[in-house]
Design a protein around this motif. Sequence first.
Motif, PDB file in Angstrom:
ATOM      1  N   ASP A 226      14.367  -7.908  -0.427  1.00 38.65           N
ATOM      2  CA  ASP A 226      13.289  -8.466  -1.272  1.00 38.65           C
ATOM      3  C   ASP A 226      12.040  -8.702  -0.446  1.00 38.65           C
ATOM      4  OD1 ASP A 226      14.282  -8.734  -3.725  1.00 38.65           O
ATOM      5  OD2 ASP A 226      14.689 -10.897  -3.595  1.00 38.65           O
ATOM      6  N   ARG A 229       9.894  -5.804  -0.025  1.00 41.01           N
ATOM      7  CA  ARG A 229       9.085  -5.532  -1.229  1.00 41.01           C
ATOM      8  C   ARG A 229       7.884  -6.474  -1.307  1.00 41.01           C
ATOM      9  NH1 ARG A 229      14.227  -4.049  -3.185  1.00 41.01           N
ATOM     10  NH2 ARG A 229      14.828  -6.157  -3.779  1.00 41.01           N
ATOM     11  N   HIS A 230       8.086  -7.743  -0.926  1.00 43.44           N
ATOM     12  CA  HIS A 230       6.945  -8.686  -0.931  1.00 43.44           C
ATOM     13  C   HIS A 230       5.868  -8.234   0.063  1.00 43.44           C
ATOM     14  CE1 HIS A 230       9.247 -11.205  -3.457  1.00 43.44           C
ATOM     15  NE2 HIS A 230       9.876 -11.923  -2.536  1.00 43.44           N
ATOM     16  N   ALA A 232       5.223  -5.197   1.066  1.00 42.96           N
ATOM     17  CA  ALA A 232       4.511  -4.035   0.514  1.00 42.96           C
ATOM     18  C   ALA A 232       3.533  -4.490  -0.571  1.00 42.96           C
ATOM     19  CB  ALA A 232       5.514  -3.030  -0.054  1.00 42.96           C
ATOM     20  N   ASP A 233       3.967  -5.447  -1.386  1.00 40.00           N
ATOM     21  CA  ASP A 233       3.124  -5.935  -2.477  1.00 40.00           C
ATOM     22  C   ASP A 233       1.843  -6.585  -1.938  1.00 40.00           C
ATOM     23  OD1 ASP A 233       2.985  -6.876  -5.463  1.00 40.00           O
ATOM     24  OD2 ASP A 233       2.587  -8.668  -4.265  1.00 40.00           O
TER      25      ASP A 233
END
Length: 366
Positions: A226, A229-230, A232-233
């Motif tokens: 997770d 993903r954070h 990358a966001d």
Amino acid sequence: MSSVPAHPLHGPNRFKLGVFSTNADGGLAITTVPERWQASWADNLAAARIADRAGLEFLLPIARWKGFGGRTHVREWSFETFTWAAGLAAATERIGLFMTVHVPLVHPVYAAKALATVDHVSNGRAGLNIVCGWNPDEFGMFGVTLGDDAYGQAAEWIGIIERAYAADAPFDHDGQHYRLKQVVSRPASLQRPRPVTMNAAFGAPGRDFAARHCDFLFSTFTDIADGARHVADIAGRAAAAGREVGIHTVCHVVCRDSQAEAEDYYDRYAVREADHAAVDEHMAKKKQFAQSHDDRAFALYRQRFAGGAGTYPLVGTPARIAEQIGAIAEAGYAGAALSFVDYTAELPFFCDRVLPLLQRAGLREG
Ligand SMILES: Cc1cc2nc3c(=O)[nH]c(=O)nc-3n(C[C@H](O)[C@H](O)[C@H](O)COP(=O)(O)O)c2cc1C
């Protein structure tokens, strides 16, 4: 003006390490064990000096005004963060000193002057952790209600501070949240154009605010995948704003010689001897008012809330913890702020045993 050394957050180590929440009783833990952190000034001073001598990059306080009840009234005791940082600035030599400041509770002209003061006392080691806050009980003590444009206010707030440092003449500010006359704030910070900034947030508006206005986002994750993903966001949001923003996270640590010993202690302080009534109150309030964690965290990880306010656990041997930190760095994080049950008892073991492994892994220099 004489040149100021680079802030430790811009230093050479690939993965930065800090210590979080020594200024509040319990640290991040919600436990009844007798060695729970009392957060006396002597405790704070001792922990800061251990971290400073070990070459960790930063000390980061929590901003808390009220506790969470239960048996321990956890975090009812906490030192205010500008004055805490000023005291520690005078007692340390190279570590970065953050102040965690609630935008709606502290006027930007006051914040500009207090932040600059700490930057001068510390010779350029000050850092500003901007929080919009979430707890209506705390806001109620100030007669303030949680606004629906928190990050709009934060953008205006930090803009006023930056302008106050840059302006060579007094200026008026006529905005949505502040109408100010003839603002001046001298001295400006030593770091130019302003001290290093972080924003502690999880949700999309906070990420966008950090992407546009801060050097770093300080955020939680539930598992390391997770986390990637954070990262990358936030990188995408920063790129859209034409900027680069680093991301730091926060972990609670139980580091022991054996895995069994570490797990047993984690079970003891965060399950068997947790302050269950305070955990209930903390979780219920956070769930209702904050978006600081994703929903799964509440359902799955009660132990993590007792252990470290819902942050990621690093529990085990020095080798296991170094491996996990390696994975967090691999996911793209620039650093982590760590909490312990008893900082002064546990930090030396962590520094002696984990830092050399991080060095060998190429994550830190020395
Ligand atoms: C890592 C982290 C640290 C935080 N530290 C504080 C703090 O010290 N005091 C506080 O009132 N809120 C703190 N917050 C909460 C934020 O101020 C914010 O209210 C919360 O994250 C919910 O809003 P958001 O979705 O914008 O993040 C923290 C949040 C995160 C993710």
